[in-house]
Design a protein around this motif. Structure first.
Motif, PDB file in Angstrom:
ATOM      1  N   SER A 166       7.624  -1.653   1.128  1.00  0.00           N
ATOM      2  CA  SER A 166       7.441  -2.776   2.082  1.00  0.00           C
ATOM      3  C   SER A 166       6.886  -4.011   1.390  1.00  0.00           C
ATOM      4  O   SER A 166       7.206  -5.145   1.771  1.00  0.00           O
ATOM      5  N   LEU A 167       6.040  -3.825   0.359  1.00  0.00           N
ATOM      6  CA  LEU A 167       5.467  -4.964  -0.351  1.00  0.00           C
ATOM      7  C   LEU A 167       6.479  -5.640  -1.272  1.00  0.00           C
ATOM      8  O   LEU A 167       6.549  -6.855  -1.349  1.00  0.00           O
ATOM      9  N   ILE A 193       1.290  12.325  -0.376  1.00  0.00           N
ATOM     10  CA  ILE A 193       0.781  11.000  -0.750  1.00  0.00           C
ATOM     11  C   ILE A 193       1.916  10.117  -1.264  1.00  0.00           C
ATOM     12  O   ILE A 193       2.000   8.925  -0.928  1.00  0.00           O
ATOM     13  N   ALA A 194       2.796  10.682  -2.087  1.00  0.00           N
ATOM     14  CA  ALA A 194       3.901   9.901  -2.645  1.00  0.00           C
ATOM     15  C   ALA A 194       4.809   9.365  -1.548  1.00  0.00           C
ATOM     16  O   ALA A 194       5.257   8.208  -1.607  1.00  0.00           O
ATOM     17  N   ASP A 195       5.089  10.193  -0.543  1.00  0.00           N
ATOM     18  CA  ASP A 195       5.933   9.725   0.563  1.00  0.00           C
ATOM     19  C   ASP A 195       5.295   8.516   1.255  1.00  0.00           C
ATOM     20  O   ASP A 195       5.980   7.532   1.576  1.00  0.00           O
ATOM     21  N   ARG A 196       4.004   8.583   1.469  1.00  0.00           N
ATOM     22  CA  ARG A 196       3.309   7.496   2.162  1.00  0.00           C
ATOM     23  C   ARG A 196       3.189   6.259   1.274  1.00  0.00           C
ATOM     24  O   ARG A 196       3.395   5.128   1.732  1.00  0.00           O
ATOM     25  N   LEU A 197       2.841   6.477   0.010  1.00  0.00           N
ATOM     26  CA  LEU A 197       2.648   5.345  -0.893  1.00  0.00           C
ATOM     27  C   LEU A 197       3.975   4.647  -1.202  1.00  0.00           C
ATOM     28  O   LEU A 197       4.026   3.413  -1.261  1.00  0.00           O
ATOM     29  N   ALA A 198       5.034   5.422  -1.399  1.00  0.00           N
ATOM     30  CA  ALA A 198       6.336   4.816  -1.669  1.00  0.00           C
ATOM     31  C   ALA A 198       6.772   3.922  -0.519  1.00  0.00           C
ATOM     32  O   ALA A 198       7.330   2.828  -0.734  1.00  0.00           O
ATOM     33  N   THR A 199       6.527   4.368   0.695  1.00  0.00           N
ATOM     34  CA  THR A 199       6.872   3.547   1.868  1.00  0.00           C
ATOM     35  C   THR A 199       6.109   2.241   1.862  1.00  0.00           C
ATOM     36  O   THR A 199       6.671   1.172   2.126  1.00  0.00           O
TER      37      THR A 199
END
Length: 367
Positions: free
Chosen positions: A363-364, A353-359
């Motif tokens: 971007s934001l 989850i952290a890998d996906r959320l950090a990405t």
């Protein structure tokens, strides 16, 4: 997604009758350092605390204290019979303190020179108050000026998934004691995300609570929103006093897993009324965050499981109302094993989850 409320139990823990070797040269000692004025000047902290001058008190999970010292040893001053703590020296965990009580825990046998130290609260203990009394250097050493805060700041708001409930258990089958020992907020997806982005963070998570309804309809007179403003969770009407240093660039909200657990007999909700109340409360909560932190703060609302479509609608309404700084992020469950206690996300899942959320956050914010 369970919640243990109530008031803190009395008592200050039990000290050993004599210094006891624990591991790696670490030991407990009966003597305590003379408290210094303004102990918070010793360490950097991003989490919510109540500063009492000679000590600080706190309740939320994942609260961490970072310091610097010179010498071959360091004492960590704690008074907590409820929570567990990891003590990290130079980035390596040297000991886990399990409900340490009222003690100074010594880390000895280090190489001579300058070191960093980090103390982090592993689990959520909403019925208790923890006290940290700072650091004391071993003979011949010194506590140095505290590290500078990081330029980036993220606040995570949520329930047991945000806390890291039972994430290091390796099994879904846990009794309450095993849940406590196997919850590690420092390995939660929020903490890992923040570290990937080199950000300070708050983990303002409470297991079992929801936006308008709690897991299985328990304690219907309170919700997560009852506690959000507090520093000390078990103190009614407590309000955290922001020292002026906490202004997050990003706030991530993940509330709703508990709201949409199966309704139980006797609850006043219908599926339609619950969904409507949830969306209304969620929108109001985002409005509160917007007022508190201003237009520059990015708000991220997480869609997860049964709440996903409702969260998406809330974000869409905010955007239609002129707030383009509110964003929707769907927590994709693919690749997750849910091998944490009681079917919660595991340490493996938290990394995914952290890998996906950090990405997504990168971007934001352009980080």
């Amino acid at each position: 997604m369970t919640f243990s409320g109530g008031k803190p139990k009395p008592g200050r823990g039990t000290r050993p009758a004599a210094p006891a070797t624990v591991d790696g040269g670490s030991r407990y000692e009966l003597r305590r350092p003379v408290p210094v004025k303004g102990v918070s000047e010793q360490f950097h902290i991003a989490g919510r605390v109540k500063d009492l001058g000679k000590t600080v008190q706190f309740s939320w999970p994942g609260v961490y204290f970072e310091g610097r010292f010179r010498g071959t040893g360091l004492g960590v001053v704690l008074d907590c019979a409820a929570a567990d703590y990891d003590v990290q020296v130079d980035g390596v965990t040297v000991v886990t303190l399990v409900m340490p009580g009222d003690t100074t825990h010594w880390i000895n046998g280090l190489r001579e020179g300058e070191h960093t130290v980090r103390v982090v609260k592993r689990n959520d203990t909403p019925g208790g108050t923890s006290t940290f009394g700072g650091f004391v250097a071993a003979s011949g050493g010194a506590v140095l000026s505290k590290p500078a805060p990081r330029d980036r700041r993220i606040e995570f708001i949520g329930d047991s998934i945000t806390v890291g409930y039972g994430n290091v258990s390796g099994t879904r089958d846990c009794n309450p004691e095993q849940v406590k020992r196997n919850t590690n907020a420092d390995l939660s997806h929020g903490a890992l995300t923040a570290r990937q982005l080199d950000a300070d963070y708050q983990l303002n998570g409470l297991s079992g609570l929801g936006m308008v309804r709690n897991v299985a309809g328990i304690v219907p007179d309170i919700t997560y929103r009852t506690y959000y403003d507090r520093a000390l969770l078990n103190v009614d009407d407590d309000v955290w006093q922001n020292p002026g240093t906490w202004h997050p660039q990003i706030v991530v909200v993940n509330l709703g897993s508990n709201d949409f657990t199966d309704l139980t007999p006797g609850e006043p909700w219908t599926p339609v009324s619950l969904a409507a109340a949830y969306r209304t409360a969620y929108g109001e909560f985002l409005g509160t965050l917007r007022t508190r932190y201003g237009a520059d703060t990015i708000l991220v609302a997480v869609g997860f499981d049964r709440n996903a479509e409702h969260v998406r609608q809330v974000v869409e309404a905010c955007n239609d109302g002129g707030d383009s700084g509110v964003h929707y992020w769907f927590l994709d469950q693919s690749g997750l094993d849910f091998l944490g206690c009681d079917g919660h996300t595991s340490a493996h899942d938290d990394r995914v989850i952290a890998d996906r959320l950090a990405t997504f956050l990168r971007s934001l914010a352009g980080w």
